[in-house]
Enzyme design. Structure first.
Site, mmCIF file in Angstrom:
data_model
loop_
_atom_site.group_PDB
_atom_site.id
_atom_site.type_symbol
_atom_site.label_atom_id
_atom_site.label_comp_id
_atom_site.label_asym_id
_atom_site.label_seq_id
_atom_site.Cartn_x
_atom_site.Cartn_y
_atom_site.Cartn_z
ATOM 1 N N GLY A 107 37.542 33.554 38.356
ATOM 2 C CA GLY A 107 36.601 34.522 38.626
ATOM 3 C C GLY A 107 37.095 35.311 39.747
ATOM 4 O O GLY A 107 36.814 36.282 40.081
ATOM 5 N N CYS A 108 38.066 34.828 40.512
ATOM 6 C CA CYS A 108 38.671 35.312 41.840
ATOM 7 C C CYS A 108 39.915 36.154 41.625
ATOM 8 O O CYS A 108 41.088 35.340 41.141
ATOM 9 C CB CYS A 108 38.810 34.369 42.694
ATOM 10 S SG CYS A 108 39.321 35.269 44.414
ATOM 11 N N GLY A 109 39.996 37.440 41.734
ATOM 12 C CA GLY A 109 41.437 38.020 41.439
ATOM 13 C C GLY A 109 42.175 38.332 42.569
ATOM 14 O O GLY A 109 43.275 38.747 42.647
ATOM 15 N N CYS A 111 42.468 35.684 45.335
ATOM 16 C CA CYS A 111 42.566 34.528 46.173
ATOM 17 C C CYS A 111 44.001 34.301 46.835
ATOM 18 O O CYS A 111 44.898 34.374 46.390
ATOM 19 C CB CYS A 111 42.654 33.205 45.339
ATOM 20 S SG CYS A 111 40.906 33.056 44.450
#
Length: 271
Positions: A107-109, A111
């Protein structure tokens, strides 16, 4: 590697418990490397990996066009997949600018990005492509996309990104456990198939965050249609990049935000 596995569980309801077998989506680490150096490791659905890797390279600005790729291969390892690029010419500055170590959740673009400036990098303006969509095409877009999601039908646990061409409908779709990955897969599939992303709209099952607008702008797509909401900053970026943003597209309606001139709403504004 299979994208779906059937695994046992225990369903607990008011009536009691029962054994169940559920189809669950797989996710594996995918390392994207350029000229022998790993740029990113993302957790992905193990399908359409070549599309994902090419879309990632384009949307992250590592390459500007497929002609800058000298060779490419996908290598499966016991613990994951490696997508290997060898680039033509000197792309070292582009690689340095977009250097990441992304081993975080799907869900993290952003990081591990090296610089706050890179997180909100300037985007290209998409220009004025000759694209016009009707109210009916926008309103039906996300529901139509649902009909192109076999992995979602099996698991109810993945996102999708589709490409809507005016007058033709949804012509392409890709799925992944990560919404960013699904969009990269779509961008890669369009580029590898020789399709112009500016000739249609990107349709998303997810919300519209900053990185989704960034990827659309890098692909030169002028319209985003999403089932959920945009963030405030994503909307600001869409406005600056010249992107038309239609959100909450479901149940036959939608909210229209930036650059509405590409959409024929069919009637006068109702206050």
């Amino acid at each position: 590697m299979k994208p779906v596995h059937s695994l046992p569980g225990l369903a607990v309801t008011r009536e009691g418990t029962r054994a169940v077998i559920r189809a669950l989506p797989e996710e594996v680490p995918v390392a994207v490397s350029f000229d022998g150096t790993t740029l990113a490791v993302m957790m992905c659905s193990p399908a359409d990996i070549a599309d994902f890797a090419h879309g990632f390279a384009l949307s992250e600005g590592v390459i500007d066009r497929l002609g800058q790729i000298e060779s490419f291969e996908v290598v499966e390892h016991p613990n994951g997949i490696e997508a290997r690029f060898w680039l033509a010419g000197d792309r070292s500055e582009a690689l340095k600018a977009r250097r990441r170590q992304m081993t975080g959740p799907v869900g993290c673009g952003l990081c591990g990005i090296d610089s706050l400036d890179e997180a909100l990098r300037p985007l290209p303006h998409v220009g004025q492509p000759a694209i016009a969509l009707t109210r009916a095409e926008i309103a039906a877009a996300t529901e139509t996309l649902r009909g192109h999601q076999p992995l979602h039908d099996q698991t109810r646990a993945v996102h999708a990104a589709g490409f809507l061409r005016p007058g033709e409908g949804l012509v392409l779709a890709r799925e992944d456990v990560g919404r960013h990955n699904a969009l990269d897969k779509l961008i890669g599939a369009l580029a590898r198939g020789g399709s112009d992303a500016s000739a249609g709209a990107i349709v998303l099952t997810s919300r519209v965050s900053v990185e989704m607008v960034q990827k659309a702008a890098m692909a030169r797509s002028a319209v985003i249609i999403a089932a959920s909401a945009p963030t405030a900053h994503a909307l600001r970026l869409a406005e600056e990049a010249g992107i038309t943003l239609a959100a909450f597209a479901r149940a036959g309606g939608f909210d229209l935000y930036s650059h509405p001139d590409r959409i024929d709403t069919g009637d006068a504004h109702v206050a």
